[in-house]
Scaffold this motif. Structure first.
Motif, PDB file in Angstrom:
ATOM      1  N   VAL A   1     -14.340 -32.136 -35.746  1.00  0.00           N
ATOM      2  CA  VAL A   1     -14.497 -32.019 -37.193  1.00  0.00           C
ATOM      3  C   VAL A   1     -13.117 -31.874 -37.806  1.00  0.00           C
ATOM      4  CG1 VAL A   1     -16.837 -31.103 -37.216  1.00  0.00           C
ATOM      5  CG2 VAL A   1     -14.938 -29.545 -36.893  1.00  0.00           C
TER       6      VAL A   1
ATOM      7  N   VAL B   1      -9.225 -22.876 -41.025  1.00  0.00           N
ATOM      8  CA  VAL B   1     -10.079 -23.124 -39.869  1.00  0.00           C
ATOM      9  C   VAL B   1     -11.181 -22.085 -39.680  1.00  0.00           C
ATOM     10  CG1 VAL B   1      -8.488 -21.940 -38.286  1.00  0.00           C
ATOM     11  CG2 VAL B   1     -10.048 -23.693 -37.407  1.00  0.00           C
TER      12      VAL B   1
ATOM     13  N   GLY C   1     -16.196 -27.064 -40.918  1.00  0.00           N
ATOM     14  CA  GLY C   1     -16.254 -27.622 -39.577  1.00  0.00           C
ATOM     15  C   GLY C   1     -16.988 -26.731 -38.600  1.00  0.00           C
ATOM     16  N   ALA C   2     -16.790 -25.419 -38.727  1.00  0.00           N
ATOM     17  CA  ALA C   2     -17.491 -24.489 -37.845  1.00  0.00           C
ATOM     18  C   ALA C   2     -18.998 -24.587 -38.045  1.00  0.00           C
ATOM     19  CB  ALA C   2     -17.015 -23.060 -38.110  1.00  0.00           C
TER      20      ALA C   2
ATOM     21  N   ARG D   1     -12.092 -28.393 -33.458  1.00  0.00           N
ATOM     22  CA  ARG D   1     -11.863 -28.321 -34.895  1.00  0.00           C
ATOM     23  C   ARG D   1     -10.417 -28.686 -35.212  1.00  0.00           C
ATOM     24  NH1 ARG D   1     -13.682 -22.321 -36.406  1.00  0.00           N
ATOM     25  NH2 ARG D   1     -12.781 -21.927 -34.346  1.00  0.00           N
TER      26      ARG D   1
END
Length: 650
Positions: A585, A591, A596-597, A614
């Motif tokens: 992602v 982050v 994305g997570a 990620r």
């Protein structure tokens, strides 16, 4: 016995008896949660409601029982709500502080309902509707900045709204003089708002007072404030009263119920009181036998009927397509309203997306002060009465100033109040870096938004036609929606992919939720070495990196481009991912806890991948200037190197 007593007297005794019943039930552990009684202040609501019409709107706060009962609400349904019963006003979801009945709304966050009420009043004025809007706030609420934002905007635009400040001498357990500096009346008058003031708990005296207040409101159609000084005889909530008993006893001489007792006789007043106590106690016994509410019975599905293609075939820049889409929205729907900071001509907004609109639609494109919290809150109110407000954040970073309105108002009203209540509001967020604007003007904050239930989050991309996204949104909107617009994209051209090709890439489109997911690959017949999932400002960087990986390293890469971030398009991902791919992602936000997570969590839960990684901005603020910014925000080179190592198994 009760028929010969003036109704305003009976109403005060009814409110008192209801709240005493509530406190008794709490004391016997027959209720859970909390409550905030109106004991000692009942005369204000009863006298004011004589002048509230059926089409008027009333917004209340955590101390709302008295306001609701004086408005004409059913005591039984309120009691059922507090008891978490299916037959409650909001099916038990709201409890004591969050209720809705007809045009009556409450919320427990201090000050938050003020811009909501202003939005209703503003929308009605724009529609030429002469209904009144009333909003209750306490002296402690005057510590909230959004209240003053509302005062300012209502005065600038001459919005007919009545602010009712009930100064009951305490903000929770803090005396008013230690919470509110100076004169309340002078504070409000500083905004050019005519303010009436009285110290009274006598319902007859207050009825005459509000006659003057409503005469002014109905004559001049300007904002007006009524400040009522009284004393709260009950605790802030249930049993947390630390005040001196002597002080409370001294103020009991002004108890509105005692004033009534002197006028109609103690015996007659006590008889009425007992009849209400017996009635409400009977309700409690009956309701205990009813089923509790089932809160999971309602799930908002974010349904969109249209299944448009979002592929683009022209050569226009993103901002030009936005301008076209907004112009069409104004022409097609008179309920569309735009407002924000400096969005009118000749400036046309920080990124010129509204340029030309105010010239053609001067009454529906409005400049606002720097008041993001109030702007978002007003959108909630406008949505309640059927407008489609579009709020432009000058920079997406400033959405944090309106976060309370999103989390505690916009996202909750439809779910708590009633399933058919719609809040069709749009927040436009110019977001992201790549322009060197520094720590507070370059952030991608969507990760803080996707975790708010009942809000749709969309993101423009270089491969989705923004005009079609907004056309679809305006045609289908019935919930709060935030659109992430990457700032760098405004001046760029949307990529032409209508023939299903982009350069050497084949483009496939999947649409299970109304806003499509695109997948790009040179060869869909070859199993990918990695699938890159991205959106918004990272799409070009990701695709450029994918192109290098395929040419220089002979890797097969699929690039998935999302247009909807919340709820995530799980069904689209199921079609694309077979469960044995390496996925990565790529996002511009930081982050930890990112979009994305969440994508990876969904993929894991649905067994859609075998390895994952990620790529995002490190957990530091965005530095000033493009040179430093490029060291932290992902770009083509960093994506290329990380995916090359990832695909090689390093």
């Amino acid at each position: 016995m009760m028929n010969h007593i003036p109704n305003i007297y009976r109403e005060i005794i009814k409110i008192r008896a209801f709240e005493e019943t509530i406190l008794d039930l709490f004391g016997k552990n027959r209720l859970s949660g909390t409550t905030h009684t109106y004991i000692g202040e009942e005369a204000t609501a009863v006298s004011l409601m004589k002048y509230v019409g059926d089409d008027d709107y009333v917004f209340s706060n955590h101390r709302c029982h008295g306001h609701y009962l004086a408005y004409g609400g059913s005591p039984r349904k309120l009691l059922a709500e507090i008891m978490s019963k299916e037959s409650g006003l909001c099916k038990g979801r709201g409890g004591s502080q969050h209720i809705h009945y007809k045009n009556f709304f409450t919320n427990g966050v201090q000050g938050g309902i003020v811009p909501n009420a202003l939005g209703v009043a503003f929308a009605n004025k724009l529609s030429g509707i002469n209904h009144n809007t009333v909003v209750f706030l306490g002296d402690g609420t005057l510590g909230q900045g959004v209240v003053y934002e509302a005062f300012n905007i209502s005065s600038i635009y001459k919005i007919p709204i009545l602010y009712v400040v009930e100064d009951n001498a305490y903000a929770m357990t803090t005396r008013s003089e230690f919470a509110v500096a100076g004169s309340i009346k002078q504070r409000v008058e500083g905004f050019g708002i005519t303010t009436f003031e009285i110290k009274s708990t006598d319902v007859d005296e207050l009825t005459k007072f509000f006659e003057k207040v409503f005469l002014y409101l109905n004559t001049y159609r300007n904002p007006v404030c009524a400040v009522i000084h009284n004393y709260r005889l009950g605790a802030h909530s249930k049993g947390d009263d630390l005040r001196d008993l002597e002080e409370i006893n001294v103020n009991k001489k002004n108890d509105p119920v005692n004033i009534i007792r002197h006028r109609i006789g103690r015996n007659r007043a006590d008889e009425i009181h007992k009849e209400y106590i017996d009635e409400f106690s009977r309700y409690a016994d009956e309701l205990e036998l009813e089923p509790n509410a089932e809160v999971l019975s309602f799930k908002h599905q974010f349904e969109v009927c249209a299944k448009n293609s979002f592929l683009y075939s022209g050569h226009c820049r993103c901002v030009e397509l936005l301008q076209r889409a907004f112009g069409e929205a104004f022409a097609n729907n008179k309920n569309v309203i735009f407002y924000g900071e400096d969005i009118r001509d000749p400036y046309g907004g920080a990124f010129k997306a509204t340029k030309g609109l105010s010239t053609e639609y001067p009454d529906r494109v409005l400049n606002m002060p720097i008041s993001e919290a109030c702007m978002v809150g007003m959108a909630v109110g406008m949505g309640i009465v059927g407008k489609i407000p579009v709020v432009e954040m000058m920079f997406g970073d400033f959405i944090t100033l309106g976060f309370d309105q999103l989390l505690n108002h916009a996202s909750k009203y439809a779910w708590v109040f009633q399933e058919d209540l719609k809040i069709p509001m749009i927040i436009r967020m110019p977001s992201g870096g790549k322009r060197g604007y520094g720590p507070t003007h370059s952030q991608s904050l969507e990760k803080f938004l996707i975790g708010i239930p009942q809000i749709r989050i969309l993101a423009l991309s270089p491969f989705h036609d923004p005009a079609v996204i907004y056309h679809t949104l305006f045609e289908n909107i019935d919930e709060p929606t935030i659109v992430i617009e990457n700032k760098k994209m405004y001046a760029e051209r949307i990529e032409s992919t209508a023939d299903g090709k982009y350069k050497d890439f084949e483009v496939r489109e999947y649409n299970s939720y109304g806003y499509s997911t695109l997948v790009l690959s040179i060869d869909f017949n070859v199993r990918p070495d990695a699938v890159l999932i991205t959106y918004g400002g990272m799409v070009r960087e990701t695709l450029n990196a994918a192109e290098r990986l395929m040419i220089e390293d002979e890797l097969t890469i699929y690039v998935v481009v999302l247009s909807q971030l919340s709820p995530l398009p799980v069904n689209d991902l199921r079609i694309v991912l077979k469960g044995n791919e390496k996925i990565a992602v790529v996002e511009e936000g930081t982050v930890t806890g990112g979009v994305g997570a969440e994508i990876l969590a969904v993929c894991i839960e649905n067994c859609l991948c075998r390895q994952m990684m990620r790529i995002a901005t490190p957990d530091i603020p965005i530095p000033n200037g493009i040179v430093l910014e490029d060291q932290v925000v992902p770009n083509e080179d960093t994506i290329y190197l990380k995916i090359k190592e990832y695909a090689d198994g390093k």
